[in-house]
Scaffold this motif. Structure first.
Motif, PDB file in Angstrom:
ATOM      1  N   ARG A   1      -6.638  -8.210  -4.481  1.00 42.65           N
ATOM      2  CA  ARG A   1      -5.409  -8.659  -5.105  1.00 42.65           C
ATOM      3  C   ARG A   1      -5.610  -8.751  -6.615  1.00 42.65           C
ATOM      4  O   ARG A   1      -6.726  -8.951  -7.066  1.00 42.65           O
ATOM      5  CB  ARG A   1      -5.028 -10.050  -4.554  1.00 42.65           C
ATOM      6  CG  ARG A   1      -4.950 -10.122  -3.030  1.00 42.65           C
ATOM      7  CD  ARG A   1      -3.604  -9.815  -2.494  1.00 42.65           C
ATOM      8  NE  ARG A   1      -2.570 -10.738  -2.934  1.00 42.65           N
ATOM      9  CZ  ARG A   1      -2.318 -11.924  -2.369  1.00 42.65           C
ATOM     10  NH1 ARG A   1      -3.060 -12.341  -1.368  1.00 42.65           N
ATOM     11  NH2 ARG A   1      -1.333 -12.672  -2.820  1.00 42.65           N
ATOM     12  N   PRO A   2      -4.534  -8.689  -7.376  1.00 44.22           N
ATOM     13  CA  PRO A   2      -3.195  -8.344  -6.915  1.00 44.22           C
ATOM     14  C   PRO A   2      -3.128  -6.877  -6.495  1.00 44.22           C
ATOM     15  O   PRO A   2      -3.969  -6.073  -6.898  1.00 44.22           O
ATOM     16  CB  PRO A   2      -2.327  -8.609  -8.147  1.00 44.22           C
ATOM     17  CG  PRO A   2      -3.253  -8.394  -9.299  1.00 44.22           C
ATOM     18  CD  PRO A   2      -4.588  -8.869  -8.845  1.00 44.22           C
ATOM     19  N   VAL A   3      -2.129  -6.551  -5.700  1.00 51.21           N
ATOM     20  CA  VAL A   3      -2.041  -5.177  -5.192  1.00 51.21           C
ATOM     21  C   VAL A   3      -1.430  -4.221  -6.203  1.00 51.21           C
ATOM     22  O   VAL A   3      -1.431  -3.010  -5.981  1.00 51.21           O
ATOM     23  CB  VAL A   3      -1.228  -5.129  -3.876  1.00 51.21           C
ATOM     24  CG1 VAL A   3      -1.945  -5.869  -2.767  1.00 51.21           C
ATOM     25  CG2 VAL A   3       0.186  -5.674  -4.086  1.00 51.21           C
ATOM     26  N   HIS A   4      -0.918  -4.740  -7.303  1.00 48.67           N
ATOM     27  CA  HIS A   4      -0.307  -3.885  -8.315  1.00 48.67           C
ATOM     28  C   HIS A   4      -1.315  -2.867  -8.846  1.00 48.67           C
ATOM     29  O   HIS A   4      -2.484  -3.183  -9.085  1.00 48.67           O
ATOM     30  CB  HIS A   4       0.238  -4.722  -9.463  1.00 48.67           C
ATOM     31  CG  HIS A   4       1.377  -5.598  -9.062  1.00 48.67           C
ATOM     32  ND1 HIS A   4       1.205  -6.728  -8.288  1.00 48.67           N
ATOM     33  CD2 HIS A   4       2.722  -5.511  -9.317  1.00 48.67           C
ATOM     34  CE1 HIS A   4       2.384  -7.301  -8.087  1.00 48.67           C
ATOM     35  NE2 HIS A   4       3.318  -6.581  -8.694  1.00 48.67           N
ATOM     36  N   HIS A   5      -0.831  -1.628  -9.001  1.00 49.63           N
ATOM     37  CA  HIS A   5      -1.631  -0.518  -9.517  1.00 49.63           C
ATOM     38  C   HIS A   5      -2.800  -0.175  -8.581  1.00 49.63           C
ATOM     39  O   HIS A   5      -3.849   0.295  -9.020  1.00 49.63           O
ATOM     40  CB  HIS A   5      -2.109  -0.797 -10.940  1.00 49.63           C
ATOM     41  CG  HIS A   5      -0.971  -1.115 -11.866  1.00 49.63           C
ATOM     42  ND1 HIS A   5      -0.007  -0.186 -12.187  1.00 49.63           N
ATOM     43  CD2 HIS A   5      -0.622  -2.269 -12.488  1.00 49.63           C
ATOM     44  CE1 HIS A   5       0.889  -0.750 -12.984  1.00 49.63           C
ATOM     45  NE2 HIS A   5       0.546  -2.016 -13.177  1.00 49.63           N
ATOM     46  N   ARG A   6      -2.588  -0.413  -7.291  1.00 45.90           N
ATOM     47  CA  ARG A   6      -3.531  -0.007  -6.248  1.00 45.90           C
ATOM     48  C   ARG A   6      -2.738   0.625  -5.098  1.00 45.90           C
ATOM     49  O   ARG A   6      -1.526   0.466  -4.993  1.00 45.90           O
ATOM     50  CB  ARG A   6      -4.292  -1.199  -5.660  1.00 45.90           C
ATOM     51  CG  ARG A   6      -5.026  -2.102  -6.621  1.00 45.90           C
ATOM     52  CD  ARG A   6      -5.700  -3.224  -5.824  1.00 45.90           C
ATOM     53  NE  ARG A   6      -6.174  -4.307  -6.660  1.00 45.90           N
ATOM     54  CZ  ARG A   6      -7.400  -4.409  -7.164  1.00 45.90           C
ATOM     55  NH1 ARG A   6      -8.272  -3.445  -6.924  1.00 45.90           N
ATOM     56  NH2 ARG A   6      -7.753  -5.448  -7.899  1.00 45.90           N
ATOM     57  N   ILE A   7      -3.456   1.333  -4.221  1.00 47.83           N
ATOM     58  CA  ILE A   7      -2.902   1.586  -2.891  1.00 47.83           C
ATOM     59  C   ILE A   7      -2.997   0.247  -2.193  1.00 47.83           C
ATOM     60  O   ILE A   7      -4.098  -0.244  -1.919  1.00 47.83           O
ATOM     61  CB  ILE A   7      -3.711   2.665  -2.136  1.00 47.83           C
ATOM     62  CG1 ILE A   7      -3.630   4.007  -2.863  1.00 47.83           C
ATOM     63  CG2 ILE A   7      -3.194   2.798  -0.701  1.00 47.83           C
ATOM     64  CD1 ILE A   7      -2.237   4.615  -2.953  1.00 47.83           C
TER      65      ILE A   7
ATOM     66  N   GLY B   1      -3.306   7.378   1.489  1.00 51.86           N
ATOM     67  CA  GLY B   1      -2.661   6.103   1.230  1.00 51.86           C
ATOM     68  C   GLY B   1      -1.396   6.312   0.430  1.00 51.86           C
ATOM     69  O   GLY B   1      -1.216   7.334  -0.227  1.00 51.86           O
ATOM     70  N   SER B   2      -0.520   5.330   0.468  1.00 52.70           N
ATOM     71  CA  SER B   2       0.755   5.421  -0.249  1.00 52.70           C
ATOM     72  C   SER B   2       1.146   4.055  -0.777  1.00 52.70           C
ATOM     73  O   SER B   2       0.735   3.025  -0.232  1.00 52.70           O
ATOM     74  CB  SER B   2       1.865   5.933   0.676  1.00 52.70           C
ATOM     75  OG  SER B   2       1.547   7.189   1.243  1.00 52.70           O
ATOM     76  N   VAL B   3       1.947   4.057  -1.828  1.00 51.91           N
ATOM     77  CA  VAL B   3       2.594   2.837  -2.291  1.00 51.91           C
ATOM     78  C   VAL B   3       3.978   2.734  -1.666  1.00 51.91           C
ATOM     79  O   VAL B   3       4.389   1.676  -1.201  1.00 51.91           O
ATOM     80  CB  VAL B   3       2.692   2.811  -3.831  1.00 51.91           C
ATOM     81  CG1 VAL B   3       3.539   1.620  -4.295  1.00 51.91           C
ATOM     82  CG2 VAL B   3       1.297   2.729  -4.443  1.00 51.91           C
ATOM     83  N   ALA B   4       4.697   3.850  -1.631  1.00 51.58           N
ATOM     84  CA  ALA B   4       6.042   3.875  -1.051  1.00 51.58           C
ATOM     85  C   ALA B   4       6.244   5.206  -0.343  1.00 51.58           C
ATOM     86  O   ALA B   4       5.743   6.237  -0.792  1.00 51.58           O
ATOM     87  CB  ALA B   4       7.098   3.684  -2.137  1.00 51.58           C
ATOM     88  N   VAL B   5       6.985   5.171   0.774  1.00 51.79           N
ATOM     89  CA  VAL B   5       7.287   6.381   1.539  1.00 51.79           C
ATOM     90  C   VAL B   5       8.727   6.326   1.998  1.00 51.79           C
ATOM     91  O   VAL B   5       9.223   5.269   2.396  1.00 51.79           O
ATOM     92  CB  VAL B   5       6.384   6.530   2.784  1.00 51.79           C
ATOM     93  CG1 VAL B   5       6.440   7.954   3.322  1.00 51.79           C
ATOM     94  CG2 VAL B   5       4.962   6.120   2.511  1.00 51.79           C
TER      95      VAL B   5
ATOM     96  N   GLY C   1       2.203   7.653  -4.660  1.00 50.77           N
ATOM     97  CA  GLY C   1       0.920   6.988  -4.701  1.00 50.77           C
ATOM     98  C   GLY C   1       0.920   5.968  -5.823  1.00 50.77           C
ATOM     99  O   GLY C   1       1.976   5.576  -6.328  1.00 50.77           O
ATOM    100  N   LYS C   2      -0.263   5.555  -6.248  1.00 53.64           N
ATOM    101  CA  LYS C   2      -0.326   4.507  -7.275  1.00 53.64           C
ATOM    102  C   LYS C   2      -0.119   5.056  -8.686  1.00 53.64           C
ATOM    103  O   LYS C   2      -0.005   4.297  -9.635  1.00 53.64           O
ATOM    104  CB  LYS C   2      -1.647   3.753  -7.192  1.00 53.64           C
ATOM    105  CG  LYS C   2      -2.897   4.569  -7.421  1.00 53.64           C
ATOM    106  CD  LYS C   2      -4.135   3.678  -7.298  1.00 53.64           C
ATOM    107  CE  LYS C   2      -5.427   4.463  -7.490  1.00 53.64           C
ATOM    108  NZ  LYS C   2      -5.705   5.342  -6.337  1.00 53.64           N
TER     109      LYS C   2
END
Length: 354
Positions: free
Chosen positions: A103-109, A211-215, A224-225
């Motif tokens: 954490r934080p998950v921002h700017h990561r998968i 991996g994905s951030v949004a799909v 992705g990130k």
């Protein structure tokens, strides 16, 4: 008086002896491989590797945060919409309590609650069970996928972290000391036990997990990130001849990462879509699978100048060439009714529909 079993024929005895020798040979080879891995891992500086990885990751996240801030400040920035979607998803995962370390998950998968369940869902797919070699990204939410791959006696292809010490590492269960598969599923473990390979390696990959951030579950479009590693790795595997148009791509995400506002007309040729999404609660195959069936069963002559295949008949009842159930055929009616962003019409031949 019980009869003694008859002696097996000489040819069978030789076959049994050969089989036994083969088993002994494999056992010796595995022991040697484990010994070599143990010897190699003994000199591996795990603490130094991890410290450097974390330092580089922190630098990269700072760079992405800066890029996102610049894009957000400039409405005309062509990447601003991507950062807006990413931030919305990252914020939601944190705010709704489903984000998990790191954490934080921002700017990561982003890692998420239920990542193991999503991986187990993937593990039940036929495409995974039938695969001999699986390429899996090195991020935290896909750790269980890497574990299922190695514990299922499959070959694991995983990228070197940030591609900084090479391109890919290959791992197989016989290369890993007993009890060390969980460690081998981490970035440090992959570097410790894996065999680095270059772009000249001949290896066939049967399934890609990213991996994905949004799909977007309606099209398979993903974000992705923001560093482009999934696209770079895909291009490398195509260059190596390891994958083809028909190689399936799967992602595991939380349900909160499913979005419906990725503007497909703004995606670029190199952006990599997915065929199947696995979440902790569901499996979402796309039209892509049906479209690939159509593409594989029809000849190249039916491809038009835009790289899109024309439907052989406007009425689905007249088309039985794809073995797709009536009512499920998304090709019926011609290409004008198809989503504009699919691996059938976009992304693999480097052409888009108009």
């Amino acid at each position: 008086m019980p009869l003694l079993p008859a002696s097996p024929p000489l040819s069978l005895s030789r076959s049994l002896a050969a089989a036994a020798a083969s088993r002994r040979g494999r056992a010796v080879a595995c022991a040697a491989a484990r010994g070599a891995a143990s010897s190699s891992s003994a000199s591996f500086d795990a603490a130094g590797f991890e410290a450097e990885r974390l330092r580089l990751d922190a630098e990269a996240r700072a760079g992405m945060a800066s890029a996102a801030a610049v894009a957000g400040a400039e409405a005309a920035d062509p990447k601003a919409w991507k950062w807006a979607i990413r931030k919305r998803v990252w914020d939601a995962l944190e705010a709704e309590g489903v984000a998990r370390d790191p954490r934080p998950v921002h700017h990561r998968i982003p890692n998420f609650d239920g990542a193991a369940a999503a991986a187990d869902s993937l593990g039940r797919l036929d495409v995974f069970q039938d695969a001999h070699c699986v390429k899996v990204n090195p991020d935290s939410p896909q750790k269980q996928v890497r574990f299922l791959t190695l514990s299922g006696d499959k070959k694991l292809l995983t990228p070197q972290p940030r591609l900084r010490t090479g391109f890919f590492s290959v791992l197989e269960s016989h290369m890993i000391p007993t009890g060390c598969i969980p460690e081998a599923c981490t970035s440090v473990g992959a570097a410790k036990y894996g065999r680095p390979i270059g772009l000249d390696e001949k290896i066939k990959v049967d399934l890609i997990v990213i991996g994905s951030v949004a799909v977007d579950p309606s099209t398979g479009a993903r974000l992705g990130k923001g560093e482009g590693f999934a696209e770079l790795e895909y291009g490398m595997m195509r260059y190596m001849g390891s994958i083809s148009d028909s190689t399936m791509i799967v992602t595991t995400v939380h349900d909160k990462q499913l979005v419906n506002d990725i503007p497909v007309e703004k995606l670029l040729v190199h952006d990599v879509p997915v065929d199947i999404i696995c979440t902790p609660t569901q499996e979402l195959p796309f039209l892509v699978a049906l479209l690939r069936s159509y593409r594989q069963q029809h000849s190249e002559e039916e491809e038009n100048e835009d790289g899109v295949y024309a439907c052989p008949g406007a009425d689905v009842d007249e088309c039985t060439r794809c073995d797709i159930a009536i009512g499920s055929c998304v090709v019926a009616g011609g290409v004008t009714n198809l989503p504009k962003y699919t691996r059938f019409s976009y992304g693999r031949k480097g052409k888009r529909t108009k």
